[in-house]
Design an enzyme around this catalytic site. Structure first.
Site, PDB file in Angstrom:
ATOM      1  N   GLU A  83      -6.697  -9.508   1.935  1.00 32.60           N
ATOM      2  CA  GLU A  83      -6.034  -8.866   0.809  1.00 32.60           C
ATOM      3  C   GLU A  83      -5.530 -10.156  -0.190  1.00 32.60           C
ATOM      4  OE1 GLU A  83      -6.539  -6.020  -0.762  1.00 32.60           O
ATOM      5  OE2 GLU A  83      -6.892  -4.880   1.320  1.00 32.60           O
ATOM      6  N   ARG A  93      -0.409   8.630  -1.599  1.00 27.63           N
ATOM      7  CA  ARG A  93      -1.308   9.868  -1.789  1.00 27.63           C
ATOM      8  C   ARG A  93      -1.138  10.869  -0.978  1.00 27.63           C
ATOM      9  NH1 ARG A  93      -6.060  11.154   0.111  1.00 27.63           N
ATOM     10  NH2 ARG A  93      -5.986   9.497   1.429  1.00 27.63           N
ATOM     11  N   CYS A 146       0.569   0.213   3.490  1.00 35.45           N
ATOM     12  CA  CYS A 146       0.049  -1.233   3.816  1.00 35.45           C
ATOM     13  C   CYS A 146       0.467  -2.266   2.777  1.00 35.45           C
ATOM     14  CB  CYS A 146      -1.463  -1.029   4.086  1.00 35.45           C
ATOM     15  SG  CYS A 146      -1.981  -0.454   5.499  1.00 35.45           S
ATOM     16  N   HIS A 179      -7.009  -5.940   5.931  1.00 34.93           N
ATOM     17  CA  HIS A 179      -7.570  -4.171   6.295  1.00 34.93           C
ATOM     18  C   HIS A 179      -8.788  -4.324   6.985  1.00 34.93           C
ATOM     19  CE1 HIS A 179      -5.176  -2.057   3.152  1.00 34.93           C
ATOM     20  NE2 HIS A 179      -4.853  -1.297   4.038  1.00 34.93           N
TER      21      HIS A 179
HETATM   22  N1  PCA Z   1      -3.119   1.933   6.694  1.00 37.34           N
HETATM   23  C1  PCA Z   1      -2.446   2.559   5.545  1.00 37.34           C
HETATM   24  C2  PCA Z   1      -1.257   2.497   6.076  1.00 37.34           C
HETATM   25  C3  PCA Z   1      -1.235   2.069   7.605  1.00 37.34           C
HETATM   26  C4  PCA Z   1      -2.642   1.879   7.808  1.00 37.34           C
HETATM   27  O1  PCA Z   1      -2.817   1.238   8.820  1.00 37.34           O
HETATM   28  C5  PCA Z   1      -2.710   1.806   4.209  1.00 37.34           C
HETATM   29  O2  PCA Z   1      -3.645   1.209   4.218  1.00 37.34           O
HETATM   30  O3  PCA Z   1      -1.608   1.843   3.391  1.00 37.34           O
END
Ligand code: PCA
Length: 227
Positions: A83, A93, A146, A179
């Site tokens: 990111e 959401r 996240c 991610h």
């Molecule tokens: N993904 C979520 C929150 C926790 C996770 O593993 C997100 O992308 O916000």
């Protein structure tokens, strides 16, 4: 670079009806490993705005890491995503694991609109791609837990850099957010979606960490998106 010889990796617990979260599964086996002369410490965060962020701050206080990478699941993505930016906005959401669903509030009131990752994401992306692992630079970490944890991380590191914590004045700790896709079992339950093997995620994380620790100045390397 920071004098600390610790890297902090965080993952999340399952959320949104899932029974597993690949973010935690991909990094938990790295606990105690040494990468590029740095000891890996891991922490699992609850997928909840308040408790997740406060557990991250506790871990930062405890380990004072040279590098912190928070990892989260991004169901539907096919690549490891480094990111680029954390934004100062929450717009949930779905409810978090504590039942909270805040909408259109800042992560940190009165703080900057956004922070860029300070981990060298371009060099990390290039090194992981060279190992034939699907990887991209992403320009949004979403508006859920996240992004919030990423924002709180970068805000805390910025405060350290600005010398608000005296003990950290000559440290330059860096941070970023990764991610990861679904695991195969999750992707199948959702109908055919992208997935990645846990071993591939872990291999990509290892390369990313080693690269970040060895790269003082990020490289100039096109990894942008048109949309
Ligand atoms: N993904 C979520 C929150 C926790 C996770 O593993 C997100 O992308 O916000």
């Amino acid at each position: 670079m920071s004098s600390s010889r610790t890297v902090l990796l965080t993952g999340f617990d399952p959320f949104g009806g899932e029974t597993v979260n690949p973010s935690w599964e991909s990094l938990r086996l790295l606990q105690g490993d040494t990468i590029a002369g740095h000891r890996i410490e891991t922490a699992i965060l609850t997928t909840a705005f308040v408790r997740g962020a406060s557990a991250l701050l506790d871990a930062l206080d405890r380990y004072r890491p040279a590098l912190t990478l928070c990892v989260g699941q991004a169901g539907g993505r096919a690549h490891l995503s480094f990111e680029r930016v954390a934004i100062n906005t929450i717009d949930a959401r779905i409810a978090d694991n504590d039942g909270a669903r805040p909408i259109d509030i800042p992560c940190v009131a009165g703080a900057p609109a956004a922070y860029f990752a300070t981990a060298p994401i371009k060099a990390m992306r290039a090194a992981v791609a060279a190992a034939n692992i699907p990887v991209e630079v992403s320009n949004t970490a979403g508006t859920f837990v996240c992004n919030h944890v990423f924002y709180v991380l970068m805000h805390a590191l910025a405060a350290e850099r600005n010398g608000k914590h005296e003990s950290a004045r000559d440290r330059h700790p860096r941070g970023g957010f990764v991610h990861v896709p679904y695991l195969e079992e999750q992707a199948r339950r959702q109908g055919s979606m992208a997935f990645m093997r846990i071993e591939t995620m872990t291999a990509g994380l290892r390369i990313a960490i080693a690269t970040a620790l060895r790269t003082e100045q990020d490289i100039l390397d096109g990894a942008g998106a048109t949309h």
